[in-house]
Design a protein around this motif. Structure first.
Motif, short mmCIF file in Angstrom:
data_model
loop_
_atom_site.label_atom_id
_atom_site.label_comp_id
_atom_site.label_asym_id
_atom_site.label_seq_id
_atom_site.Cartn_x
_atom_site.Cartn_y
_atom_site.Cartn_z
N GLU A 1 32.45 46.49 50.60
CA GLU A 1 31.32 47.63 50.30
C GLU A 1 31.83 48.91 51.00
O GLU A 1 31.80 50.14 50.75
N GLU A 2 32.20 48.76 52.47
CA GLU A 2 32.28 49.82 53.40
C GLU A 2 33.54 50.50 52.84
O GLU A 2 33.70 51.84 52.86
N GLY A 3 34.65 49.84 52.42
CA GLY A 3 35.83 50.34 51.89
C GLY A 3 35.49 51.33 50.64
O GLY A 3 36.06 52.48 50.47
N GLY A 4 34.58 50.84 49.55
CA GLY A 4 34.28 51.71 48.52
C GLY A 4 33.38 52.91 48.92
O GLY A 4 33.72 54.20 48.31
N ALA A 5 32.59 52.83 49.91
CA ALA A 5 31.85 54.03 50.31
C ALA A 5 32.79 55.04 51.22
O ALA A 5 32.78 56.18 50.95
N SER A 6 33.98 54.58 51.61
CA SER A 6 34.76 55.48 52.29
C SER A 6 35.61 56.07 51.27
O SER A 6 35.90 57.53 51.60
N GLU A 7 36.12 55.62 50.04
CA GLU A 7 36.71 56.23 48.95
C GLU A 7 35.86 57.42 48.26
O GLU A 7 36.20 58.30 48.18
N ALA A 8 34.52 57.05 48.45
CA ALA A 8 33.68 57.88 47.81
C ALA A 8 33.54 59.04 48.63
O ALA A 8 33.47 60.47 48.12
N PRO B 1 43.15 54.56 38.07
CA PRO B 1 43.33 54.55 39.54
C PRO B 1 41.81 54.29 40.44
O PRO B 1 42.23 53.96 41.31
N ILE B 2 40.87 54.35 39.87
CA ILE B 2 39.66 54.00 40.15
C ILE B 2 38.91 52.98 39.51
O ILE B 2 38.99 53.27 38.28
N GLU B 3 38.15 52.06 40.14
CA GLU B 3 37.51 51.33 39.48
C GLU B 3 36.07 51.18 39.96
O GLU B 3 35.72 51.22 40.99
N ILE B 4 35.00 51.65 38.97
CA ILE B 4 33.62 51.67 39.31
C ILE B 4 32.82 50.40 38.93
O ILE B 4 33.05 50.05 37.79
N PRO C 1 26.59 52.37 43.08
CA PRO C 1 27.84 51.83 42.55
C PRO C 1 28.78 51.59 43.53
O PRO C 1 28.93 52.23 44.80
N HIS C 2 29.85 50.98 43.37
CA HIS C 2 31.00 50.27 44.44
C HIS C 2 32.45 51.01 43.59
O HIS C 2 32.56 50.99 42.52
N PHE C 3 33.13 51.71 44.52
CA PHE C 3 34.47 52.37 44.30
C PHE C 3 35.60 51.54 44.90
O PHE C 3 35.51 51.53 45.93
N SER C 4 36.62 51.52 44.10
CA SER C 4 37.65 50.96 44.73
C SER C 4 39.13 51.55 44.15
O SER C 4 39.02 51.99 42.81
#
Length: 331
Positions: free
Chosen positions: A4-11, A103-106, A115-118
C-alpha cells in the motif's frame, strides 16, 4: 503488486500519469460500470491524489457522489458498499480483457474505499521477490554437510535397500508397455464402436436477447440514473441464465443464429414513485411476446436495492416465459 505504501508513493510522484490511466479506463467500452459508478471511481481517485485518501468513508462518499444528506446511515443504506463491489469487479474485468499492458493498475482493496495504484512492472517484481532462492540456501545452524544420515554419506556407510528400489526397474518398463498397449487399443475401439454421445449444445441454439437502453421519461436526472441502472442490472442477471445469450445493443438479427428478442423499457419518476414499463419483442416479426409494469415507492429504499429487486423479478418472468422458450428461429 506493490504494498500500500508503494501505491501511495506513486500517487504523489506521478499524479498526471494516474489521471491519464483513469481517463483511459472511464472511456473504455470494456469498463462496464454505470454513470454513478464512474463518478464514484473518479471521486475516490481524485481525493486520494489530493492527499485525502484516509478520509474516504461511506458517509463522505454517499454525500459527494450519491447526493445523500448528513443523516446518511451506512448500516441502513448500503449504496456505497454495493457500488464499491461493483467497481472492483469492473476494474478486474477491464484489466483482464484489455488493460493488462497499461502502465498503471488501479484497484480498490477490500475493507476500504481508498484506491491503490501500482506500476505494471511491479507485478513481475513481486513474483520474483516471492520466489525462493534455492542456490543461496544455507543449511540450518548445527547442520554439517557430509554428516551421516544426510545427503552425502561417508565411506563405509551404505543406505539400506528398500522395497521400492526393487520395484523401480520393473515398474517403469511396465508403465511404458501399458501406455503403448492403450495407444493401440484406443484407435481400434473408436473404429469398431463409434461414440454416440451427442455434441454439447452451443450458444447458437440458445435464445438471444438484446437489452436496449431504457428510455427515461420526465427529463429528471433521477429517472435517467434509474433507467441506466436497471438496464445494467438486467444485463448482469440475464447473462446468468443458461438458456439465454445477451447481445450488445445494435446487433442485427441477420448477424445471429437462433431466436432473437429485444428487451425495451421506459422509466418515469413521479415524486417518490417509480413507474417502469418493460416489453419483450420478437425480432423476427416485431410481435410483443411479453410485457409488464412495475411500480415502486422509492421512499426509505436504496436505489440499488430497488434496481436489483426489479431486475431479478423481470429475469425470472422472462426465463420462464413459454412464448420465449417455444419461439422458432427467424427464417
Amino acid at each position: 503488486m506493490v504494498p500500500e505504501e508503494g501505491g501511495a508513493s506513486e500517487a504523489r510522484q506521478e499524479p498526471e500519469i494516474i489521471r491519464a490511466q483513469l481517463d483511459r479506463i472511464l472511456t473504455s467500452a470494456e469498463f462496464l460500470a454505470p454513470e454513478r459508478g464512474r463518478r464514484f471511481l473518479q471521486y475516490i481517485v481524485e481525493e486520494t491524489l489530493d492527499g485525502r485518501g484516509e478520509q474516504l468513508k461511506a458517509s463522505t462518499i454517499a454525500q459527494a457522489v450519491f447526493g445523500r444528506d448528513a443523516s446518511f446511515d451506512a448500516q441502513n443504506d448500503p449504496v456505497v458498499r454495493i457500488e464499491a463491489g461493483r467497481i472492483r469487479r469492473a476494474l478486474e474485468r477491464y484489466y483482464l480483457v484489455c488493460g493488462s499492458s497499461d502502465p498503471i493498475e488501479i484497484t480498490i482493496p477490500k475493507g476500504g474505499y481508498a484506491p491503490h495504484f501500482s506500476n505494471g512492472d511491479d507485478r513481475s517484481n513481486v513474483e520474483v521477490a516471492a520466489a525462493p532462492n534455492h542456490e543461496n540456501k544455507q543449511p540450518p545452524p548445527g547442520h554439517q554437510q557430509g554428516e551421516p544420515g544426510h545427503e552425502r554419506g561417508q565411506p563405509g556407510h551404505e543406505r539400506p535397500m528398500r522395497y521400492r528400489d526393487l520395484l523401480l526397474p520393473i515398474g517403469i518398463p511396465a508403465l511404458f508397455g501399458a501406455v503403448a498397449v492403450l495407444a493401440l487399443i484406443r484407435p481400434l475401439e473408436s473404429y469398431l464402436s463409434p461414440s454416440e454421445t451427442p455434441a454439447p449444445a452451443t450458444s447458437t441454439s440458445k435464445t438471444r436477447i438484446v437489452v436496449e437502453p431504457f428510455v427515461a421519461l420526465g427529463g429528471t436526472a433521477r429517472g435517467a440514473d434509474l433507467a441506466k441502472g436497471l438496464a445494467d442490472q438486467l444485463i448482469e442477471k440475464l447473462m446468468k441464465v443458461n438458456s439465454l445469450v445477451v447481445l450488445a445493443p445494435g446487433r442485427s438479427g441477420a448477424e445471429t443464429v437462433g431466436s432473437l428478442f429485444n428487451l425495451q423499457g421506459s422509466t418515469l419518476v413521479e415524486g417518490t414513485v417509480l413507474h417502469l414499463h418493460v416489453r419483450l419483442i420478437n425480432g423476427a416479426d416485431g410481435t410483443v411476446v411479453w410485457a409488464n409494469q412495475y411500480d415502486r415507492d422509492l421512499r426509505d429504499q436504496a436505489i440499488l436495492d430497488v434496481e436489483d429487486d426489479i431486475a431479478a423479478q423481470i429475469t425470472r418472468e422472462i426465463s420462464t416465459n413459454r412464448k420465449l422458450n417455444s419461439a422458432s428461429p427467424p427464417p
